[in-house]
Design an enzyme around this catalytic site. Structure first.
Site, mmCIF file in Angstrom:
data_model
loop_
_atom_site.group_PDB
_atom_site.id
_atom_site.type_symbol
_atom_site.label_atom_id
_atom_site.label_comp_id
_atom_site.label_asym_id
_atom_site.label_seq_id
_atom_site.Cartn_x
_atom_site.Cartn_y
_atom_site.Cartn_z
ATOM 1 N N ASP A 171 0.825 -1.203 0.000
ATOM 2 C CA ASP A 171 0.000 0.000 0.000
ATOM 3 C C ASP A 171 0.867 1.264 0.000
ATOM 4 O O ASP A 171 2.052 1.240 0.343
ATOM 5 C CB ASP A 171 -0.894 0.034 1.242
ATOM 6 C CG ASP A 171 -2.078 -0.893 1.133
ATOM 7 O OD1 ASP A 171 -2.097 -1.752 0.236
ATOM 8 O OD2 ASP A 171 -3.000 -0.767 1.976
ATOM 9 N N HIS A 237 -5.747 9.255 1.219
ATOM 10 C CA HIS A 237 -5.718 8.252 2.287
ATOM 11 C C HIS A 237 -6.630 8.590 3.465
ATOM 12 O O HIS A 237 -6.233 8.470 4.631
ATOM 13 C CB HIS A 237 -4.278 8.061 2.784
ATOM 14 C CG HIS A 237 -4.022 6.715 3.402
ATOM 15 N ND1 HIS A 237 -4.291 6.429 4.731
ATOM 16 C CD2 HIS A 237 -3.512 5.571 2.887
ATOM 17 C CE1 HIS A 237 -3.949 5.180 4.996
ATOM 18 N NE2 HIS A 237 -3.487 4.624 3.884
ATOM 19 N N HIS A 343 3.435 -2.444 3.183
ATOM 20 C CA HIS A 343 3.484 -1.072 2.683
ATOM 21 C C HIS A 343 4.830 -0.746 2.047
ATOM 22 O O HIS A 343 5.869 -1.200 2.520
ATOM 23 C CB HIS A 343 3.254 -0.080 3.827
ATOM 24 C CG HIS A 343 1.901 -0.159 4.459
ATOM 25 N ND1 HIS A 343 1.552 -1.136 5.369
ATOM 26 C CD2 HIS A 343 0.796 0.615 4.303
ATOM 27 C CE1 HIS A 343 0.302 -0.958 5.752
ATOM 28 N NE2 HIS A 343 -0.183 0.095 5.122
#
Length: 462
Positions: A171, A237, A343
């Site tokens: 991510d 986000h 991530h």
């Protein structure tokens, strides 16, 4: 059943090989081609409002093969219209002509009237007053629900159906250097992770933040050149259930636009930040051409000490990885594969990803999400048709009867939680309950010709 679909997939591959010209023509028309409504699912089509967006020059025209690009990435790309985008890392305005066009194109009667949620000052969501027992809007942040309460939306994708599969996802990319005038000051920024993946012959699914794409379009271009799969992770986000309907549209639209301009593809997949999604948000994303993808294992790597990180000891994250490996090796993890949350956020997360990938590769079948879900076309551009585990040819907005093990009729007993929001406490124990593998769903088959459509439709009825 599996054999039948493998045979159909092989036939499809053969027809594609004999119909390159037809495939090219079909891909050019993708912006106006809709998938039919099947099994009661709401029809979904390629976003027509992106048809006028011209990708930058020099992009792959299909799944790339051959030498992976190397060397440092450019700080900007000629032809990328930076001035067309709103300010980065802020909720984008909803009154632009482009966003208004999307808003007017959606069927708002198919967007459930879930309330806009409230957030606390510490980033948590206010769940007071929500009925967890009936869970009227399948609110993931409160109940981990992955099966919408309305029958015209597909289930979320949340794990790989086949035991031993590790759905590799990252991510928050692309990871931008902190100072483009001194690229060496961010040695963990891209293309660091992408170089590592290429060196280990590994593909992954990347959930991109639109603001980061606009900040570093060369990294997005590199990702598509590497054959990595790109999905949407919103513009700034936010917790998406705290956004108004129009704000949800804007968050998704500008990210889709940035990805198309920098890579030439239009994703059919998205992941809500913090996993925060309900049927209202799902319905908007679905009508914008994207299916919701969450996860069932969480590394919590974002919370390690690092640039902008937290205070979770890396030893704890190491323990999560080792626990998953041990559970699979000793046979206690044998119900399904997994989609794992990692991530490309900072130096700590990239370092951890690179530390464990070689070991994961010797233990699991490490694949991007579309591959383990047997989705050959994760983009609306049909000329990007990727390999799948069973050789089938379907799109990400479809649900295959052969994928029923991954699409349960009830929410999983326990799912891992992206605790960036602090909304739920996470447990990354290998002893966590695994999702149910019962149930079935219907399938829309992505085809390149009327002949393929007719053949596959008939085969599905056998």
């Amino acid at each position: 059943m599996v054999t039948k679909f493998i045979a159909i997939g092989l036939l499809g591959s053969a027809l594609v090989a004999l119909s390159d010209a037809a495939a090219t023509k079909a891909s050019q028309k993708a912006a106006t081609t809709a998938s039919p409504t099947v099994g009661g699912l709401l029809a979904v089509s390629s976003p027509a409002w992106l048809a006028s967006i011209t990708p930058i020059a020099g992009l792959p025209s299909g799944v790339p093969s051959g030498t992976v690009p190397s060397g440092a990435l450019a700080t900007s790309i000629p032809g990328f219209n930076l001035s067309a985008y709103p300010a980065g890392w802020k909720t984008p305005p909803t009154n632009s002509a482009e966003v208004a066009a999307v808003i007017s194109a959606l069927d708002w009667t198919k967007v459930p009237a879930a309330p806009t949620r409230k957030g606390k000052s510490n980033g948590d969501l206010v769940t007071t007053g929500y009925n967890e027992n009936t869970d009227p809007f399948c609110w993931w942040s409160d109940t981990n629900c992955v099966k919408p309460k309305v029958d015209y939306l597909p289930e979320d994708i949340y794990h790989c159906p086949r035991p031993g599969d590790w759905g590799l996802t990252y991510d928050d990319g692309p990871f931008n250097p902190s100072d483009f005038s001194k690229l060496g000051d961010s040695p963990w920024a891209e293309p660091n992770l992408y170089n590592f993946l290429a060196a280990h012959d590994q593909k992954a699914t990347l959930f991109y933040i639109g603001s980061n794409v606009v900040g570093f379009p060369a990294a997005a271009k590199r990702a598509i050149e590497d054959g990595l799969t790109i999905c949407v992770h919103t513009w700034s986000h936010p917790q998406m259930t705290t956004m108004t309907n129009d704000q949800v549209v804007a968050e998704l639209y500008w990210t889709l636009r940035a990805i198309k301009e920098s890579t030439g593809v239009t994703p059919r997949c998205w992941r809500p930040p913090y996993g925060d999604v309900d049927d209202r948000v799902r319905a908007i994303a679905w009508q914008m051409g994207m299916r919701t993808v969450v996860w069932d294992e969480d590394t919590n790597d974002w919370n390690m000490p690092g640039d902008g990180g937290g205070n979770l000891s890396p030893n704890v994250v190491d323990g999560y990885f080792q626990g998953w490996i041990d559970a699979y090796k000793n046979g206690t993890d044998n119900a399904s594969g997994h989609i794992v949350l990692e991530h490309e956020l900072n130096n700590a997360t990239v370092s951890m990803a690179e530390k464990w990938l070689p070991t994961l590769q010797t233990t699991f079948n490490v694949v991007p999400v579309h591959e383990c879900m047997n989705i050959s076309n994760p983009y609306w551009e049909d000329n990007f048709s990727y390999a799948t585990e069973n050789g089938s040819t379907i799109s990400a907005d479809s649900s295959s009867t052969d994928m029923s093990s991954a699409l349960s009729t009830a929410p999983p007993a326990a799912l891992e939680t992206d605790n960036e929001s602090g909304a739920l406490s996470a447990s990354a124990s290998a002893a966590d309950s695994k999702p149910s593998t019962s149930g079935s769903s219907v399938m829309t088959i992505s085809t390149l010709s009327a002949v393929m459509t007719a053949f596959l439709a008939a085969a599905c009825l056998m």
